[in-house]
Design a protein around this motif. Structure first.
Motif: not given
Ligand code: ZN
Length: 135
Positions: A76-78, A57-60, A17-21, A10-12
Motif C-alpha cells: 500500500p502507498g501513494m 483510497l483505492v482498493m482494486p 479499504i475498511d482498515e484504511a478508512i 491524491v490516490a492511495i
C-alpha cells in the motif's frame, strides 16, 4: 495553452479499504465523504475531501488492474496524483509533442469528466492523472 486548475485528488492504493478508512477518518481525523464501487476501474474508492482537493483510497476488486499490480509490487502507498486541467485534449497534444509518454493517447470519457494517465517513466517517477471536468 491548457491551464492547470488544482490538484483534484491524491490516490492511495490500499489492500483493505475498511482498515484504511479507519486510519484516515478516525486516527488522522479527515472528514469521510463516501465509498463508491467503480466498476469501470474495477475498484472501490473512498473519498476524503480536503479543501478543494480530495484524498482517495483505492482498493482494486480484481487482480488485473494497474492498482492491483502496484499493490503486489509495492504494497500500500501513494499511487497517483491527479491534476485538473481546463482542456485535456490540448494538454495531451502539448505533452506528446514534448515526448512525454502517454498511457492514454486519447482521454477516457466518463460521466462528468475526461481523464488520461501519463507514464511515470517520463514524469520523474510519478504516475500523473489528468482530469477535465465536463459537467
Ligand atoms: Zn485518480
Amino acid at each position: 495553452m491548457a491551464e492547470f486548475k488544482k490538484i483534484n485528488h491524491v490516490a492511495i492504493a490500499v489492500n483493505n479499504i475498511d482498515e484504511a478508512i479507519t486510519f484516515w477518518r478516525d486516527t488522522l481525523g479527515l472528514s469521510f465523504s463516501h465509498i463508491e464501487d467503480v466498476p469501470s476501474q474495477k475498484s472501490k474508492v473512498a473519498f476524503f475531501p480536503v479543501g478543494e482537493s480530495e484524498v482517495e483510497l483505492v482498493m482494486p476488486t480484481s487482480d488485473d488492474t494497474g492498482t492491483a499490480r502496484f499493490l503486489a509490487k509495492n504494497g500500500p502507498g501513494m499511487h497517483h496524483l491527479c491534476l485538473e486541467v481546463d482542456n485535456i485534449d490540448e494538454k495531451l497534444a502539448e505533452l506528446k509533442q514534448k515526448n512525454v509518454q502517454l498511457i492514454n493517447e486519447t482521454p477516457l470519457v466518463l460521466e462528468g469528466r475526461k481523464m488520461a494517465f501519463l507514464h511515470p517513466k517520463s514524469t520523474q517517477g510519478v504516475l500523473i492523472e489528468l482530469y477535465e471536468i465536463t459537467k
